[in-house]
Design an enzyme around this catalytic site. Structure first.
Site, PDB file in Angstrom:
ATOM      1  N   ILE A  58     -29.101 -73.078  38.013  1.00  0.00           N
ATOM      2  CA  ILE A  58     -28.852 -71.633  38.155  1.00  0.00           C
ATOM      3  C   ILE A  58     -27.511 -71.513  38.874  1.00  0.00           C
ATOM      4  O   ILE A  58     -27.359 -72.022  39.996  1.00  0.00           O
ATOM      5  CB  ILE A  58     -29.957 -70.962  38.986  1.00  0.00           C
ATOM      6  CG1 ILE A  58     -31.318 -71.150  38.317  1.00  0.00           C
ATOM      7  CG2 ILE A  58     -29.657 -69.475  39.201  1.00  0.00           C
ATOM      8  CD1 ILE A  58     -32.501 -70.709  39.168  1.00  0.00           C
ATOM      9  N   HIS A  59     -26.581 -70.883  38.249  1.00  0.00           N
ATOM     10  CA  HIS A  59     -25.217 -70.858  38.764  1.00  0.00           C
ATOM     11  C   HIS A  59     -24.902 -69.509  39.398  1.00  0.00           C
ATOM     12  O   HIS A  59     -25.320 -68.484  38.876  1.00  0.00           O
ATOM     13  CB  HIS A  59     -24.255 -71.114  37.598  1.00  0.00           C
ATOM     14  CG  HIS A  59     -22.855 -71.362  38.033  1.00  0.00           C
ATOM     15  ND1 HIS A  59     -22.496 -72.461  38.783  1.00  0.00           N
ATOM     16  CD2 HIS A  59     -21.721 -70.637  37.835  1.00  0.00           C
ATOM     17  CE1 HIS A  59     -21.196 -72.406  39.008  1.00  0.00           C
ATOM     18  NE2 HIS A  59     -20.703 -71.322  38.455  1.00  0.00           N
ATOM     19  N   PRO A  60     -24.214 -69.424  40.474  1.00  0.00           N
ATOM     20  CA  PRO A  60     -23.766 -70.501  41.337  1.00  0.00           C
ATOM     21  C   PRO A  60     -24.696 -70.624  42.544  1.00  0.00           C
ATOM     22  O   PRO A  60     -24.728 -69.744  43.393  1.00  0.00           O
ATOM     23  CB  PRO A  60     -22.376 -70.034  41.770  1.00  0.00           C
ATOM     24  CG  PRO A  60     -22.418 -68.531  41.685  1.00  0.00           C
ATOM     25  CD  PRO A  60     -23.559 -68.119  40.814  1.00  0.00           C
ATOM     26  N   GLU A 105     -28.507 -75.876  42.282  1.00  0.00           N
ATOM     27  CA  GLU A 105     -28.079 -76.401  40.971  1.00  0.00           C
ATOM     28  C   GLU A 105     -27.344 -77.742  41.118  1.00  0.00           C
ATOM     29  O   GLU A 105     -27.303 -78.541  40.178  1.00  0.00           O
ATOM     30  CB  GLU A 105     -27.194 -75.390  40.232  1.00  0.00           C
ATOM     31  CG  GLU A 105     -25.758 -75.381  40.678  1.00  0.00           C
ATOM     32  CD  GLU A 105     -24.836 -74.529  39.815  1.00  0.00           C
ATOM     33  OE1 GLU A 105     -24.856 -74.661  38.576  1.00  0.00           O
ATOM     34  OE2 GLU A 105     -24.080 -73.720  40.399  1.00  0.00           O
ATOM     35  N   CYS A 111     -16.209 -76.162  39.077  1.00  0.00           N
ATOM     36  CA  CYS A 111     -17.408 -75.335  38.955  1.00  0.00           C
ATOM     37  C   CYS A 111     -18.561 -76.151  38.439  1.00  0.00           C
ATOM     38  O   CYS A 111     -18.444 -76.881  37.492  1.00  0.00           O
ATOM     39  CB  CYS A 111     -17.120 -74.204  37.989  1.00  0.00           C
ATOM     40  SG  CYS A 111     -17.828 -72.655  38.525  1.00  0.00           S
TER      41      CYS A 111
END
Ligand code: FAD
Length: 504
Positions: free
Chosen positions: A478-480, A484, A504
């Site tokens: 699950i960003h950000p 994760e 990223c």
């Protein structure tokens, strides 16, 4: 009409229970008497009552050396998890306020902290929980007795009131869940007289400008709240990697550590300040400084001494003083059970005590044979940089499987929130210890960073289901988020490659 029905139903249930219990118990007053109304004892007694057992729970708090006392609910509610987490939150908010300015918040004047305001709010919350527990016991028809229990024989418990009155209770089964209390280093002159412990700190009303603390480090973290920075003295010579990261972070944020130092004495000066003398193990020389408070956090001792256990034949581990228990929480005496912090080899954690207590109640009521599974319990240390873990440490995995049979994946990551706030993220770290070969079963998972408890709790379920590195890699992050980063680990320690996460 509805109210009448409720009364009738209650009358019917009570009388029904009494009839059943009379049959079950024969001449006993209760089906179950629980000594200790903490996390485990309360869970066990409420569950048993819900299953139709006639139950009494005894809870009695012996005041601390400093005279601190509290209500029902045990360590977690009064002098453990709950006030600790709330004070942890207070400390995190202090850091967040500093970050806030980088995010554009205008904060007039210097940021300061008022201990009394925090303490009052925390203590009020704890009192509301004490009240809630009493109401629940009443609702579930558990007899609550504020008396100190000890064993007379395998079916009889003697209770002593605060005024010295004796009450005798008989029960088919007896459960001991009396937890533990903080230890004092009694060999150090002045330690007991002038020091406090975790039994006192959450109930202090006035500001504490702290001085000296002996491990654990969760405590020092909370105390960086105050205007003066705490010093933590540690005898630990070889710190494990994860503990090292946490202490590095704390040092960066103002906690002073005096490594390999052995406290020698505590003296009260005429000014009221406490003078601590300690020996620096590296130089062999004595050092001295003055502090406002001295807090000992050197572990806990089980509450077994006044329970009359030996008289009845309940066996203890001579070294730890804890009660020897089998997988079903039974002791060496039939129909006497023990669990929670008092049980030898049990994790000293609230959720394990609660779950073990519920399962024991169900087994005693003949509802199940299910045993408590104490393996792979996830946990978190609420230090300023939180540390969460589940499963084996790297050292344990090496010891159990051999260095060549494990693969350790790791990553140094930067929480997004730290970037704008320009916070140092060099201690934010992930370690996944795997069994080498095939899909690489995960043996241990370790995480330092924000919200480690929340992150670890989620992954703990996967761990229980036998997660492998392949599963972890297949999981879409699950960003950000910081969590994760766990799904992205791919650098093994063995490779020697740089484990810093970039981009990223
Ligand atoms: P306790 O909760 O200690 O309850 C025992 C009760 O029995 C007490 O009320 C005691 O007064 C009473 N008693 C003792 N002797 C008698 C007697 N003879 N007669 C009648 N009553 C008696 N765990 C976590 O999971 N998460 C955390 O974040 C966490 N933080 C903690 C922070 C601190 C500072 C401490 C000290 C502990 C923390 N713990 C935490 C551990 C957790 O609080 C304990 O594992 C848990 O409370 C153990 O439950 P228990 O039922 O075994 O005993």
């Amino acid at each position: 009409m509805a109210a009448l029905c409720r009364v009738r139903h209650r009358w019917k249930r009570t009388n029904c229970i009494q009839l059943i219990t009379r049959n079950l118990t024969g001449t006993f007053d209760y089906d179950l008497v629980v000594i200790g109304g903490g996390s485990g004892g309360l869970a066990c007694s409420k569950e048993a009552a819900q299953l139709g057992q006639k139950v009494a729970v005894l809870d009695y708090v012996e005041p601390s050396v400093k005279g601190t006392k509290w209500g029902i609910g045990g360590t977690c509610v009064n002098v453990g998890c709950i006030p600790k987490k709330l004070m942890h939150q207070a400390a995190l908010l202090g850091t967040a306020l500093k970050d806030a300015q980088k995010y554009g918040w205008q904060i007039p004047g210097p940021i300061s902290h008022n201990w009394s305001t925090m303490a009052e709010a925390v203590q009020n919350h704890v009192r509301s929980l004490n009240w809630g527990h009493r109401v629940q016991l009443q609702d579930k028809e558990v007899k609550y007795l504020n008396i100190k229990g000890s064993l007379v024989d395998e079916h009889t418990v003697k209770g002593l009131t605060r005024t010295g009155k004796e009450i005798m209770l008989t029960a088919k089964n007896i459960v001991i869940a009396t937890g533990g209390r903080p230890k004092y280093p009694t060999h150090i002159p002045g330690a007991v007289e002038h020091g406090i412990t975790s039994d006192d700190i959450f109930w202090l009303k006035e500001t504490v400008a702290f001085g000296i603390i002996l491990f654990p480090i969760w405590c020092a973290g909370k105390l960086t709240l105050g205007c003066q920075h705490p010093i933590t003295f540690s005898l630990l010579c070889v710190l494990q990697q994860m503990a090292g990261l946490v202490t590095d972070y704390m040092e960066a944020y103002g906690t002073k550590f005096s490594w390999r130092s052995v406290p020698k004495s505590v003296d009260k000066l005429s000014s009221g300040a406490l003078q601590v003398t300690w020996t620096d193990e590296q130089t062999g020389k004595d050092q001295r400084d003055t502090f406002d408070s001295v807090l000992w956090a050197i572990g806990r001792a089980p509450e077994t001494k006044t329970l009359g256990l030996e008289k009845v034949g309940v066996k203890l581990n001579k070294e730890s003083g804890k009660i020897l228990v089998a997988a079903d929480e039974s002791t060496s005496v039939p129909n006497i059970y023990a669990f929670g912090d008092i049980g030898e080899g049990r994790p000293e954690l609230t959720p394990t005590a609660i779950k073990a207590g519920k399962l024991l109640a169900r087994r005693l009521a003949g509802q199940t044979n299910e045993l408590m599974n104490y393996d792979n319990v996830a946990t978190t240390v609420f230090t300023p940089l939180e540390y969460g873990c589940v499963g084996l440490s790297e050292e344990e995995a090496e010891g159990r499987h051999g260095k060549d049979s494990i693969e350790v994946y790791h990553a140094f990551y930067k929480p997004l929130e730290f970037t704008v706030a320009e916070r140092d993220a060099s201690q934010c770290y992930i370690k996944v210890v795997c069994k080498r070969g095939g899909d690489q079963r995960i043996l241990g998972l370790h995480f330092t960073g924000p919200n480690a408890g929340e992150v670890t709790q989620g992954f703990a379920m996967g761990f229980q289901c036998g997660a492998t590195l392949t599963h972890l890699k297949e999981t879409v992050g699950i960003h950000p988020t910081c969590a994760e980063e766990l799904t992205k680990v791919n650098v093994s320690k063995r490779s020697g490659l740089d484990a810093t996460v970039t981009g990223c």
